[in-house]
Design an enzyme around this catalytic site. Structure first.
Site, PDB file in Angstrom:
ATOM      1  N   TYR A 100     -91.156  85.808  -4.865  1.00 39.72           N
ATOM      2  CA  TYR A 100     -90.152  84.329  -4.309  1.00 39.72           C
ATOM      3  C   TYR A 100     -88.891  85.086  -3.660  1.00 39.72           C
ATOM      4  O   TYR A 100     -88.561  85.039  -2.391  1.00 39.72           O
ATOM      5  CB  TYR A 100     -89.852  83.713  -5.526  1.00 39.72           C
ATOM      6  CG  TYR A 100     -88.841  82.720  -5.539  1.00 39.72           C
ATOM      7  CD1 TYR A 100     -89.191  81.905  -4.320  1.00 39.72           C
ATOM      8  CD2 TYR A 100     -87.378  83.132  -4.983  1.00 39.72           C
ATOM      9  CE1 TYR A 100     -88.331  80.687  -3.930  1.00 39.72           C
ATOM     10  CE2 TYR A 100     -86.592  81.123  -4.685  1.00 39.72           C
ATOM     11  CZ  TYR A 100     -87.017  80.501  -3.982  1.00 39.72           C
ATOM     12  OH  TYR A 100     -86.046  79.783  -4.365  1.00 39.72           O
ATOM     13  N   LYS A 126     -88.104  84.777   0.705  1.00 41.73           N
ATOM     14  CA  LYS A 126     -86.485  84.353   1.187  1.00 41.73           C
ATOM     15  C   LYS A 126     -85.605  85.047   1.929  1.00 41.73           C
ATOM     16  O   LYS A 126     -84.655  84.939   3.220  1.00 41.73           O
ATOM     17  CB  LYS A 126     -85.671  83.563  -0.893  1.00 41.73           C
ATOM     18  CG  LYS A 126     -86.377  82.889  -1.185  1.00 41.73           C
ATOM     19  CD  LYS A 126     -86.929  81.541   0.055  1.00 41.73           C
ATOM     20  CE  LYS A 126     -87.278  80.266  -1.012  1.00 41.73           C
ATOM     21  NZ  LYS A 126     -87.259  78.636   0.123  1.00 41.73           N
ATOM     22  N   SER A 164     -83.355  78.062   1.315  1.00 43.85           N
ATOM     23  CA  SER A 164     -83.421  79.432   0.803  1.00 43.85           C
ATOM     24  C   SER A 164     -83.413  79.569  -0.125  1.00 43.85           C
ATOM     25  O   SER A 164     -83.336  78.719  -1.227  1.00 43.85           O
ATOM     26  CB  SER A 164     -82.436  80.610   2.359  1.00 43.85           C
ATOM     27  OG  SER A 164     -83.171  81.327   1.441  1.00 43.85           O
TER      28      SER A 164
END
Length: 273
Positions: free
Chosen positions: A148, A152, A134
């Site tokens: 992004y 995550k 992660s």
């Protein structure tokens, strides 16, 4: 005792560095990449201890085939590391549908397919460890990395839920959450949106903050931490990598708790009973 490791995204960056760290100490590694030529140097050095596998994690069928190939080749699996992924740089407004879908497909669904492929094997064995790469950006956020960040955050929620579901089968789940490191993640591995001039100030501030000395850690220093995580009898659900991550997370959660408490009367009244 040596372990058998399956790791995605092993052609460069963390993936290749960690794959070599495992091989150096005598582990067996199934290393995946879109182009396995990038693994030729490891094959030349470590021979049969490494099994290169061509894999595009966006394909669920390929992901299942790759996991099963590794299991059949080595006779079992101990650890699966979902490292494949990339960063998309650009503001939310700039992000096209194709760019947004591609980011989620790789970073979330690619990880999901490999995870699903590994679970039946680990359940049958009654042991296994799935490590999801992660980011601190799955806990905190930065501008220009909205999709992004979103990918995550999704990995965090998916993996925490999974840990509750599979503990009964002897399967451990861990999230590795690095802060910034000096890999090519923000370089050749990254994608960029088409910039809008109205966000030039945001870009300038972002670039200035990330050019400060000491922002990025040394990738080589992460190998020892990953080896300790793999060897832990009771591995943690979450492990930061880097010195900036914990102070950043503490600050973020202090701000969140303060905001929740400020609005708690409103929240409580909304319960209705």
């Amino acid at each position: 005792m040596s372990k058998t490791i399956f790791i995605t995204g092993a052609s460069r960056g963390f993936g290749k560095l960690w794959a070599e760290a495992f091989l150096k100490r005598g582990d067996k590694v199934a290393a995946t990449a879109r182009n396995t030529d990038a693994l030729n140097d490891l094959v030349a050095t470590y021979g049969d201890a490494i099994l290169p596998i061509q894999l595009d994690v966006n394909s669920r069928a390929e992901s299942f085939a790759a996991i099963n190939k590794a299991k059949e080749h080595f006779g079992g699996l101990d650890v699966v590391i979902n490292n494949a992924g990339y960063g998309l740089f650009g503001t939310i407004e700039e992000t096209s549908e194709e760019e947004a879908r591609s980011q989620i497909e790789t970073n979330v669904f690619g990880l999901l397919w490999v995870t699903q492929a590994a679970l039946p094997i680990f359940r049958e064995q009654k042991h296994g460890h799935i490590i999801q790469v992660s980011s601190i950006l799955g806990i905190a956020t930065l501008p220009l990395l909205g999709m992004y960040n979103a990918s995550k955050f999704a990995v965090e929620g998916l993996s925490e839920t999974l840990s509750q579901e599979v503990k009964q089968f002897g399967i451990n789940i861990s999230l590795i959450e690095p802060n910034g490191f000096a890999t090519d993640w923000a370089g050749a591995s990254a994608a960029q949106t088409q910039p809008l001039e109205v966000y030039s100030d945001v870009r300038s501030a972002f670039n200035e903050a990330n050019s400060a000395e000491g922002v990025f850690g040394d990738p080589d220093a992460t190998a020892a931490a990953v080896l300790k995580l793999v060897d832990a009898e009771n591995p943690p659900l979450r492990l930061f990598l880097g010195k900036h991550a914990l102070p950043w997370a503490k600050n973020v959660y202090e701000e969140r708790i303060a905001s929740w408490e400020e609005w708690n009367d409103v929240a409580t009244a909304a319960h209705g009973i």
